[in-house]
Design an enzyme around this catalytic site. Structure first.
Site, PDB file in Angstrom:
ATOM      1  N   HIS B  78      46.516  38.330  26.361  1.00 51.60           N
ATOM      2  CA  HIS B  78      47.403  38.619  27.490  1.00 51.60           C
ATOM      3  C   HIS B  78      46.754  38.146  28.788  1.00 51.60           C
ATOM      4  O   HIS B  78      47.371  37.451  29.595  1.00 51.60           O
ATOM      5  CB  HIS B  78      47.714  40.121  27.552  1.00 51.60           C
ATOM      6  CG  HIS B  78      48.276  40.572  28.869  1.00 51.60           C
ATOM      7  ND1 HIS B  78      49.562  40.289  29.265  1.00 51.60           N
ATOM      8  CD2 HIS B  78      47.716  41.255  29.894  1.00 51.60           C
ATOM      9  CE1 HIS B  78      49.781  40.796  30.462  1.00 51.60           C
ATOM     10  NE2 HIS B  78      48.669  41.384  30.877  1.00 51.60           N
ATOM     11  N   ASP B 107      55.745  10.839  46.645  1.00 50.28           N
ATOM     12  CA  ASP B 107      55.360  11.424  45.356  1.00 50.28           C
ATOM     13  C   ASP B 107      53.939  11.942  45.527  1.00 50.28           C
ATOM     14  O   ASP B 107      53.363  11.867  46.603  1.00 50.28           O
ATOM     15  CB  ASP B 107      55.414  10.363  44.230  1.00 50.28           C
ATOM     16  CG  ASP B 107      55.585  11.020  42.842  1.00 50.28           C
ATOM     17  OD1 ASP B 107      54.786  11.918  42.532  1.00 50.28           O
ATOM     18  OD2 ASP B 107      56.508  10.636  42.117  1.00 50.28           O
ATOM     19  N   TRP B 143      39.415  39.047  28.456  1.00 50.26           N
ATOM     20  CA  TRP B 143      39.578  37.737  29.091  1.00 50.26           C
ATOM     21  C   TRP B 143      38.316  37.346  29.850  1.00 50.26           C
ATOM     22  O   TRP B 143      38.116  36.177  30.172  1.00 50.26           O
ATOM     23  CB  TRP B 143      40.801  37.695  30.011  1.00 50.26           C
ATOM     24  CG  TRP B 143      40.550  38.173  31.403  1.00 50.26           C
ATOM     25  CD1 TRP B 143      40.610  39.462  31.841  1.00 50.26           C
ATOM     26  CD2 TRP B 143      40.191  37.382  32.544  1.00 50.26           C
ATOM     27  NE1 TRP B 143      40.291  39.521  33.176  1.00 50.26           N
ATOM     28  CE2 TRP B 143      40.035  38.259  33.630  1.00 50.26           C
ATOM     29  CE3 TRP B 143      39.984  36.018  32.759  1.00 50.26           C
ATOM     30  CZ2 TRP B 143      39.676  37.832  34.909  1.00 50.26           C
ATOM     31  CZ3 TRP B 143      39.627  35.593  34.042  1.00 50.26           C
ATOM     32  CH2 TRP B 143      39.477  36.483  35.094  1.00 50.26           C
ATOM     33  N   SER B 171      42.631  19.954  32.975  1.00 51.22           N
ATOM     34  CA  SER B 171      43.961  19.895  33.582  1.00 51.22           C
ATOM     35  C   SER B 171      43.929  20.383  35.022  1.00 51.22           C
ATOM     36  O   SER B 171      44.469  19.740  35.929  1.00 51.22           O
ATOM     37  CB  SER B 171      44.921  20.747  32.748  1.00 51.22           C
ATOM     38  OG  SER B 171      46.073  21.038  33.482  1.00 51.22           O
ATOM     39  N   SER B 172      43.266  21.517  35.256  1.00 49.37           N
ATOM     40  CA  SER B 172      43.228  22.083  36.604  1.00 49.37           C
ATOM     41  C   SER B 172      42.496  21.173  37.577  1.00 49.37           C
ATOM     42  O   SER B 172      42.920  20.986  38.711  1.00 49.37           O
ATOM     43  CB  SER B 172      42.504  23.426  36.605  1.00 49.37           C
ATOM     44  OG  SER B 172      43.284  24.376  35.990  1.00 49.37           O
ATOM     45  N   HIS B 255      35.399  34.976  40.632  1.00 44.38           N
ATOM     46  CA  HIS B 255      35.920  35.505  41.879  1.00 44.38           C
ATOM     47  C   HIS B 255      36.738  34.495  42.667  1.00 44.38           C
ATOM     48  O   HIS B 255      37.854  34.796  43.065  1.00 44.38           O
ATOM     49  CB  HIS B 255      34.887  36.223  42.735  1.00 44.38           C
ATOM     50  CG  HIS B 255      35.618  37.129  43.675  1.00 44.38           C
ATOM     51  ND1 HIS B 255      36.163  38.320  43.249  1.00 44.38           N
ATOM     52  CD2 HIS B 255      36.052  36.954  44.930  1.00 44.38           C
ATOM     53  CE1 HIS B 255      36.870  38.840  44.231  1.00 44.38           C
ATOM     54  NE2 HIS B 255      36.812  38.046  45.257  1.00 44.38           N
ATOM     55  N   GLU B 257      38.360  32.227  41.375  1.00 43.92           N
ATOM     56  CA  GLU B 257      39.563  32.135  40.553  1.00 43.92           C
ATOM     57  C   GLU B 257      40.623  33.153  40.997  1.00 43.92           C
ATOM     58  O   GLU B 257      41.814  32.874  41.029  1.00 43.92           O
ATOM     59  CB  GLU B 257      39.181  32.353  39.083  1.00 43.92           C
ATOM     60  CG  GLU B 257      40.349  32.586  38.126  1.00 43.92           C
ATOM     61  CD  GLU B 257      41.211  31.363  37.928  1.00 43.92           C
ATOM     62  OE1 GLU B 257      40.736  30.246  38.193  1.00 43.92           O
ATOM     63  OE2 GLU B 257      42.368  31.532  37.511  1.00 43.92           O
ATOM     64  N   TYR B 259      41.127  34.234  43.922  1.00 42.45           N
ATOM     65  CA  TYR B 259      41.783  33.755  45.147  1.00 42.45           C
ATOM     66  C   TYR B 259      42.628  32.528  44.888  1.00 42.45           C
ATOM     67  O   TYR B 259      43.608  32.281  45.588  1.00 42.45           O
ATOM     68  CB  TYR B 259      40.747  33.532  46.252  1.00 42.45           C
ATOM     69  CG  TYR B 259      40.177  34.855  46.685  1.00 42.45           C
ATOM     70  CD1 TYR B 259      41.012  35.793  47.280  1.00 42.45           C
ATOM     71  CD2 TYR B 259      38.871  35.208  46.440  1.00 42.45           C
ATOM     72  CE1 TYR B 259      40.539  37.028  47.630  1.00 42.45           C
ATOM     73  CE2 TYR B 259      38.393  36.450  46.793  1.00 42.45           C
ATOM     74  CZ  TYR B 259      39.221  37.362  47.387  1.00 42.45           C
ATOM     75  OH  TYR B 259      38.751  38.593  47.724  1.00 42.45           O
ATOM     76  N   SER B 270      54.370  33.039  53.754  1.00 44.42           N
ATOM     77  CA  SER B 270      54.366  32.582  55.140  1.00 44.42           C
ATOM     78  C   SER B 270      55.497  31.604  55.421  1.00 44.42           C
ATOM     79  O   SER B 270      55.815  31.334  56.573  1.00 44.42           O
ATOM     80  CB  SER B 270      53.033  31.913  55.481  1.00 44.42           C
ATOM     81  OG  SER B 270      51.973  32.797  55.247  1.00 44.42           O
ATOM     82  N   HIS B 304      30.264  41.770  42.865  1.00 45.02           N
ATOM     83  CA  HIS B 304      30.925  43.073  43.015  1.00 45.02           C
ATOM     84  C   HIS B 304      31.710  43.442  41.752  1.00 45.02           C
ATOM     85  O   HIS B 304      32.192  44.557  41.643  1.00 45.02           O
ATOM     86  CB  HIS B 304      31.804  43.141  44.276  1.00 45.02           C
ATOM     87  CG  HIS B 304      33.028  42.283  44.256  1.00 45.02           C
ATOM     88  ND1 HIS B 304      33.562  41.718  45.370  1.00 45.02           N
ATOM     89  CD2 HIS B 304      33.840  41.900  43.242  1.00 45.02           C
ATOM     90  CE1 HIS B 304      34.633  41.028  45.063  1.00 45.02           C
ATOM     91  NE2 HIS B 304      34.828  41.119  43.780  1.00 45.02           N
ATOM     92  N   HIS B 305      31.824  42.505  40.819  1.00 40.74           N
ATOM     93  CA  HIS B 305      32.400  42.850  39.517  1.00 40.74           C
ATOM     94  C   HIS B 305      31.345  43.458  38.595  1.00 40.74           C
ATOM     95  O   HIS B 305      31.643  43.816  37.467  1.00 40.74           O
ATOM     96  CB  HIS B 305      32.971  41.598  38.839  1.00 40.74           C
ATOM     97  CG  HIS B 305      34.069  40.956  39.624  1.00 40.74           C
ATOM     98  ND1 HIS B 305      35.390  41.275  39.474  1.00 40.74           N
ATOM     99  CD2 HIS B 305      34.031  40.021  40.607  1.00 40.74           C
ATOM    100  CE1 HIS B 305      36.129  40.557  40.297  1.00 40.74           C
ATOM    101  NE2 HIS B 305      35.331  39.787  41.005  1.00 40.74           N
ATOM    102  N   THR B 330      41.933  39.222  55.352  1.00 42.02           N
ATOM    103  CA  THR B 330      43.131  39.630  54.614  1.00 42.02           C
ATOM    104  C   THR B 330      43.998  40.515  55.496  1.00 42.02           C
ATOM    105  O   THR B 330      45.226  40.384  55.528  1.00 42.02           O
ATOM    106  CB  THR B 330      42.748  40.379  53.324  1.00 42.02           C
ATOM    107  OG1 THR B 330      41.705  39.649  52.673  1.00 42.02           O
ATOM    108  CG2 THR B 330      43.921  40.496  52.389  1.00 42.02           C
ATOM    109  N   LYS B 333      46.035  38.515  57.898  1.00 44.75           N
ATOM    110  CA  LYS B 333      47.245  37.953  57.300  1.00 44.75           C
ATOM    111  C   LYS B 333      48.371  38.981  57.237  1.00 44.75           C
ATOM    112  O   LYS B 333      49.502  38.707  57.635  1.00 44.75           O
ATOM    113  CB  LYS B 333      46.948  37.454  55.879  1.00 44.75           C
ATOM    114  CG  LYS B 333      46.091  36.209  55.890  1.00 44.75           C
ATOM    115  CD  LYS B 333      46.053  35.574  54.531  1.00 44.75           C
ATOM    116  CE  LYS B 333      45.747  34.100  54.639  1.00 44.75           C
ATOM    117  NZ  LYS B 333      46.817  33.307  55.207  1.00 44.75           N
ATOM    118  N   ARG B 452      39.380  51.251  30.699  1.00 46.37           N
ATOM    119  CA  ARG B 452      40.301  50.183  30.310  1.00 46.37           C
ATOM    120  C   ARG B 452      39.933  49.671  28.913  1.00 46.37           C
ATOM    121  O   ARG B 452      38.871  49.964  28.387  1.00 46.37           O
ATOM    122  CB  ARG B 452      40.266  49.057  31.330  1.00 46.37           C
ATOM    123  CG  ARG B 452      38.921  48.387  31.447  1.00 46.37           C
ATOM    124  CD  ARG B 452      38.836  47.462  32.653  1.00 46.37           C
ATOM    125  NE  ARG B 452      39.561  46.224  32.435  1.00 46.37           N
ATOM    126  CZ  ARG B 452      39.215  45.049  32.993  1.00 46.37           C
ATOM    127  NH1 ARG B 452      38.178  44.975  33.798  1.00 46.37           N
ATOM    128  NH2 ARG B 452      39.916  43.971  32.766  1.00 46.37           N
TER     129      ARG B 452
END
Lengths: 392, 532
Positions: B78, B107, B143, B171-172, B255, B257, B259, B270, B304-305, B330, B333, B452
Site C-alpha cells: 500500500h 512540448d 515501505w 523513470s523519476s 525526507h 521525498e 516534500y 496557489s 527526525h524519523h 510552511t 504559505k 502502527r
C-alpha cells in the site's frame, strides 16, 4: 439596495451557522463527558520524566490548537463573508511587507518557546549516569529476553518473556479476555523508587521497547546497546508494546513490567536465582520419554510454534515444515545443532541463549516424535549440555 | 473542435495517430500527461484496495480476514504503490500537461525521453505487483524497508522489489531532467523566472529534489542487493555492518521525498485559490522563497524519523531544531493562502472546495508534524497511529486532494467539457467526511498507545478503529464516483469556454478548450507583466 439585502441575508446565514456550531459544540462536550479520556490522550505515566513529557505534550498541543483556531477562524470567517454570492467585491492588495515579516518572525518566537522546555526535558532523559539496577533487554522475533546483570555470573537472572494470549483468542475461537494481547508469561519485575537502567539490544531484526508509562521508547538494534532508565514511583503493572516492525508477529510481543516494593523485589530475585540453580540439577538427571515429550510440547508452544505452527507444518518457504522431512527426521546431532546454534541468514535463532539444556533436549525429542514423525529416539539434557559446553 | 482544426489548418500539423500505437509511441506532452494520470489513478485504486484490506482487518480486534504475514505485505505494498505509483506519477502527469502550456512551450524539451519515462512505469509496477504471487509472498518489511528485516530476513521477492525501485528511480530521474530542461529553456520570450506560475516554480524545485535524492534511493537498494546476494555486510551487524546506516541513507532520500509529494500540491493550490477568490495570489515572491527554503531544509532534517535509534543528545537537538524551522516557511504559505482568500469574492466550485480543504487539513497535518518534531514527546508518538494520522493528513487531504482539485480545475481545458458540478461537489463532501472520519480518530488511537503496522490490537483501541474503518470505506468507495465524473466529462457535457473560470489567469487559459493537440508552435505574446 440589492447589496444591502444580500448583506442582511449574510448576517442571517452567519447566525444560522453560529447556531449550528453551538449545537455541535454542546453535543460534543456532552459526548466527551461520556468518552474515556485515556482512550483519547497520552498517558501521564508514573515517573517524573513521563509527567514532564506529558506536560510538554499538552503545552505544544495547546499552542497548536490556538494557532489552528486563529488561522482556521480567519479562513472560515472569510469564507462566510467574502463571497461572491453576498456581492463582496474582491480587494486588489497582493502583498504587505509588514504582515509578511510579522508572520515570519512571530512563529520563530513561538518555536523558541517550545524548544526551551523540550531541550530541558531531553537533557533530563539523557542523564543516565549511575543506576541501582542494570537490566539487559534483548529483542527476539517475537519475544523479549530480560537479564538482570550482576558482577557474579551465578547471580545473574535471565528469562524469556512472551505473549500469554493463546491463538484461540486472536483467531476468534474463544472470547477475548481482559488484557487481550497485552499479557506475558514472565513479566519484568523492578523495585519502585530505584533507578533502573535498561540496556536495550536485539538478537535478530530491529525491535523497539516501549513502555508508555515510563516514557521510554528505544530501538533494540542488533550490534548496538542503547540505554534508557526509569524511576518508577508507584507499584503497579505497566504494559508496553514493540514499536518497530519486526516481522509477522510484531503485534504479538507485548511488554509487561511489574513494579513492586523493594522487599518483594528481593524475594522475587532470590526465587529466580534458586530456579536457575535447579536447572543444573534437572540437566543432570536421566529423563524418560514421557517427561521429555510433556516438557517438549510446552517448550514448543512457547518457543517454536509461532513460526513452525502448532501442527509443525510451518509457513514455507520462510518457516519450513518439520513434518516428515528435513532435520526433524534426519540425524539427531544435526537436529540438536540447529536448535542450539540456529541457522545463519534465516529466522532460525540460536536457542542455546534462550532455553536451558533440558528444554532443548525436550523440544528436540518432541519434534522427532510428534505429528507422526515417530523417529523413536530421544536426547538427554546432559548430551545437549555437553554439546554447548564443548562449543564454549 | 472545428475551430481548433481551422486554427491549425495552415501549420501542417497533424493530429494524433490512431489506435493503440498512438499511446505506445507518443511523444506528445498531452498524451503522455494523460497516460501518467490514468496510470496513477489505476495505482491509486490498487493501493486503495490494499488500504481497505488493512482497514477491514482492523475493523475489530482479532484476526478475521488475513494472517499477519499477509497484513504486513498489504501495509508494505500500500505504501509503496501510493507513494511511487499514485502520488508521484500523478504530479508528473500534471507537469506534462501543464508546464508547457503554462510557460508557452510547444512540448516538453525531451519528448522521446518523456515517452520512455512513462513506459518504464508499467513494467516497474507489474514487477512489484507480481511479487504478491511469488512463493514467500510480496515484500513484508514496510515501505521504509528497514534492514536487516529487508535483507537477511526478507522473502525471496525482495530482489524483484529492488529492481522495481531501480526502474521507478530511472523513470523519476528522466522525468525530472525533462521538467528542469523544459522550464529553463522553453519559456516564452520575455517570461522571467519570477513571472512563472507557482505550479511551474514548485515543480522546478521538486525536479531538483528528485534528481538529488533518487540516486540515494538507488544506492541504498543496491547496497541491500549486495548484502543479500554478494556477501557484503553494509547493514548486517554480524558482518561488521551497521543497521542504522540503512536508516540514515534511506531517510536522506526519504525526507526530501516527502516534500516531492507536497511541493507541486502547493503550486496547484496557489493557482486555484486566486481564481475562485477573484484576487491575485498574496505574496508571490515569498511563496517562491518559502518553497525554496522548504526544499533546502528537507535535506538537513532526515534523522527526525529516527529519534529513537539512540543518537547522541547533540544529534537529537540539532535535528529537532532544524525540523522545527520548517514550520516557518510552511506557515508563510498557509498565511499567504488565507490572505489570498481574505477580502476576495469567493465562489466554491469543486476545485476550490478541494483547495480550501487542502489548506485546512494539510495545516492540521503540519501542526501534528510540529508536535512530532519535539523529541521527548516524539518518544511517545513515534511509530504509533499518531504518526499514521500525521502523514495521512498531509498525504491524503494534502497531496491527493490537491491532485483532485487540479483534475477538476483543468479537466474542462483538457476535455473541452465541463464536469458535472453537482456530482463533483458530492464527491468532495464524501471524500472530505470520509478522510476525516478515517484519519482523525487515528490521532486518539496513537496517543492512547497503539503502535502502527499491527494486524491486531488490544481491546481499548476497538471503538476508534471501527470508526476509522468506516471512514476508510466511505472515502474509498467515493473515489469510484470520481472515476465516473471524469469519464462522463470526457464523453460530453456542457462545452467549456477557452477561459473556463472567470477569474483564471495564465497562458493555459488563452488557448482553445479542449487544448489542441499542438499548442504554442509559435511562442505566445505575453500579456503585460502582471505577475511581477
Amino acid at each position: 439596495m440589492a447589496r444591502k439585502e444580500s448583506k442582511v441575508g449574510g448576517v442571517q446565514r452567519l447566525k444560522a451557522s453560529l447556531q449550528w456550531l453551538i449545537a455541535v459544540a454542546a453535543l460534543s462536550s456532552s459526548w466527551q463527558a461520556l468518552a474515556d479520556w485515556s482512550a483519547l490522550n497520552m498517558t501521564r505515566g508514573v515517573t517524573a520524566i513521563s509527567r514532564e513529557v506529558y506536560d510538554l505534550h499538552m503545552l505544544i498541543f495547546t499552542i497548536c490548537v490556538v494557532i489552528g483556531v486563529l488561522v482556521f477562524g480567519v479562513m472560515i470567517w472569510s469564507m462566510l463573508v467574502h463571497r461572491k454570492s453576498l456581492g463582496h467585491k474582491p480587494a486588489t492588495f497582493s502583498h504587505s511587507t509588514k504582515l509578511e515579516y510579522a508572520w515570519t518572525i512571530i512563529p520563530i518566537f513561538i518555536l523558541i518557546g517550545m524548544a526551551v522546555p523540550a531541550t530541558s526535558t531531553l537533557r533530563d532523559m539523557y542523564d543516565a549516569s549511575g543506576a541501582d539496577i542494570d537490566i539487559e533487554v534483548r529483542g527476539y522475533q517475537w519475544k523479549w529476553q530480560y537479564t538482570y546483570l550482576s558482577d557474579d555470573p551465578n547471580q545473574e537472572v535471565k528469562f524469556i518473556s512472551s505473549l500469554l494470549t493463546p491463538p484461540d483468542e486472536y483467531y476468534n475461537r474463544t472470547p477475548k479476555r481482559e488484557n487481550y494481547l497485552s499479557d506475558v508469561d514472565n513479566p519484568l519485575v523492578i523495585p519502585i523508587n530505584k533507578r533502573v537502567r535498561f540496556l536495550i539490544t536485539s538478537n535478530d531484526v530491529i525491535h523497539s521497547w516501549w513502555v508508555p508509562d515510563f516514557a521510554v521508547k528505544k530501538d533494540a538494534i542488533p550490534g548496538f546497546v542503547h540505554e534508557a532508565w526509569a524511576v518508577v514511583e508507584e507499584p503497579g503493572i505497566y504494559r508496553g508494546k514493540c514499536t518497530e516492525l519486526c516481522g509477522k508477529d510484531h503485534g504479538f510481543m507485548p511488554i509487561v513490567v511489574k513494579a513492586v516494593e523493594q522487599a518483594e523485589y528481593e524475594s522475587w530475585l532470590a526465587m529466580k536465582q534458586q530456579e536457575a540453580l535447579q536447572v543444573y540439577e534437572t540437566v543432570g538427571k536421566t529423563w524418560t520419554m514421557a517427561e521429555l515429550m510433556e516438557t517438549g510440547e510446552q517448550v514448543y508452544a512457547q518457543a517454536c510454534q509461532s513460526c513452525h505452527q502448532a501442527n509443525g507444518q510451518g509457513i514455507p518457504p520462510a518457516f519450513p515444515s518439520l513434518v516428515g522431512q528435513g532435520l526433524a527426521i534426519g540425524p539427531i546431532d544435526a537436529h540438536i545443532d540447529i536448535v542450539v546454534n540456529g541457522k545463519a541468514g534465516s529466522a532460525m535463532q540460536a536457542f542455546a541463549a534462550q532455553l536451558n539444556p533440558a528444554e532443548i533436549a525436550a523440544v528436540v525429542t518432541y519434534e522427532r516424535n510428534a505429528w507422526g514423525n515417530n523417529v523413536g529416539d530421544l536426547v538427554q539434557p546432559r548430551a545437549v549440555n555437553a554439546l554447548i559446553s564443548s562449543k564454549e | 473542435m472545428s475551430a481548433v482544426i481551422e486554427n491549425h489548418h495552415d501549420d501542417h500539423h497533424h493530429g494524433p495517430d490512431k489506435g493503440l500505437m498512438r499511446w505506445v509511441l507518443t511523444t506528445n506532452h498531452k498524451d503522455i500527461g494523460t497516460l501518467y494520470l490514468w496510470f496513477s489513478f489505476a495505482m491509486f485504486l490498487t493501493g486503495g484496495c490494499m488500504a481497505l484490506v488493512i482497514r477491514a482487518e482492523l475493523f475489530q480486534p482479532g484476526l478475521q480476514l488475513v494472517v499477519p504475514e499477509f497484513f504486513n505485505q498489504m501495509t508494505t505494498m500500500h505504501g509503496l504503490i501510493m507513494v511511487f505509483g499514485a502520488v508521484m506519477p500523478a504530479f508528473v502527469g500534471l507537469a506534462n500537461w501543464l508546464v508547457p502550456m503554462m510557460i508557452g512551450a510547444p512540448d516538453m524539451a525531451l519528448p522521446r525521453m518523456n515517452n520512455y519515462s512513462f513506459w518504464i512505469l508499467p513494467f516497474a509496477f507489474s514487477m512489484l505487483l507480481s511479487t504478491l504471487f511469488m512463493e514467500g509472498g510480496a515484500p513484508n518489511f514496510g515501505w521504509t524497508f528497514y534492514a536487516p528485516l529487508s535483507t537477511e530476513y526478507a522473502p525471496p521477492s525482495v530482489t524483484f522489489f529492488i529492481f522495481a525501485v531501480h526502474l521507478m528511480g530511472i523513470s523519476s530521474i528522466m522525468g525530472s531532467i525533462n521538467v528542469v530542461v523544459t522550464i529553463l529553456n522553453l519559456r516564452a520570450p520575455g517570461m522571467r523566472l519570477m513571472d512563472m506560475p507557482l505550479f511551474v516554480w514548485t515543480w522546478l524545485i521538486t525536479a531538483y529534489l528528485l534528481i538529488a535524492v533518487m540516486p540515494v534511493l538507488a544506492g541504498v537498494v543496491t547496497m541491500m542487493l549486495m548484502d543479500i546476494h554478494f556477501g557484503t555486510a553494509f547493514f548486517s551487524a554480524g558482518g561488521g555492518g551497521d543497521p542504522v546506516l540503512f536508516q540514515h541513507v534511506f531517510w536522506f532520500f526519504g525526507h526530501p521525498e516527502v516534500y516531492i509529494m507536497i511541493l507541486p500540491a502547493f503550486g496547484i493550490v496557489s493557482a486555484i485559490i486566486p481564481t475562485f477568490a477573484r484576487k491575485k495570489l498574496f505574496g508571490y515572491d515569498s511563496m517562491v522563497y518559502a518553497t525554496a527554503s522548504i526544499a533546502f531544509l528537507s535535506f538537513i532534517v532526515w534523522a527526525h524519523h529516527m529519534f529513537t535509534v539512540g543518537m547522541p543528545i547533540a544529534g537529537e537537538l540539532y535535528f529537532m531544531y532544524a525540523t522545527m524551522l520548517i514550520a516557518v516557511p510552511t506557515g508563510v504559505k498557509v498565511f499567504n493562502w488565507a490572505a489570498t482568500m481574505w477580502q476576495g469574492s469567493m465562489t466554491f466550485e469543486t476545485p476550490m472546495l478541494f483547495a480550501v480543504a487542502f489548506v485546512i487539513l494539510f495545516t492540521i497535518g503540519g501542526l501534528s508534524g510540529l508536535m512530532l518534531s519535539i523529541v521527548p514527546a516524539d518518544f511517545q508518538y513515534h511509530d504509533t497511529y499518531f504518526v499514521v494520522a500525521h502523514f495521512h493528513y498531509v498525504l491524503v487531504p494534502g497531496s491527493i486532494f490537491s491532485i483532485m482539485a487540479a483534475a477538476y480545475y483543468w479537466l474542462p481545458k483538457w476535455t473541452g467539457n465541463m464536469y458535472d458540478e453537482t456530482l463533483g461537489k458530492t464527491h468532495f463532501w464524501l471524500s472530505f467526511v470520509g478522510v476525516n472520519v478515517t484519519f482523525f480518530p487515528q490521532h486518539f488511537i496513537g496517543l492512547a498507545g497503539m503502535p502502527r503496522r499491527y494486524p491486531d490490537y488490544a481491546l481499548q483501541f476497538a471503538d476508534w478503529n471501527m470508526v476509522s474503518s468506516v471512514g476508510a470505506f466511505i472515502f474509498g468507495f467515493s473515489q469510484l464516483l470520481f472515476l465516473f465524473i471524469v469519464i462522463k466529462c470526457i464523453m460530453g457535457g456542457k462545452k467549456a469556454t477557452d477561459e473556463v473560470w472567470d477569474g483564471a489567469e495564465g497562458l493555459e487559459w488563452t488557448i482553445a478548450s479542449p487544448a489542441p493537440y499542438h499548442t504554442f508552435s509559435t511562442p505566445p505574446e505575453l500579456p503585460e507583466r502582471s505577475m511581477a
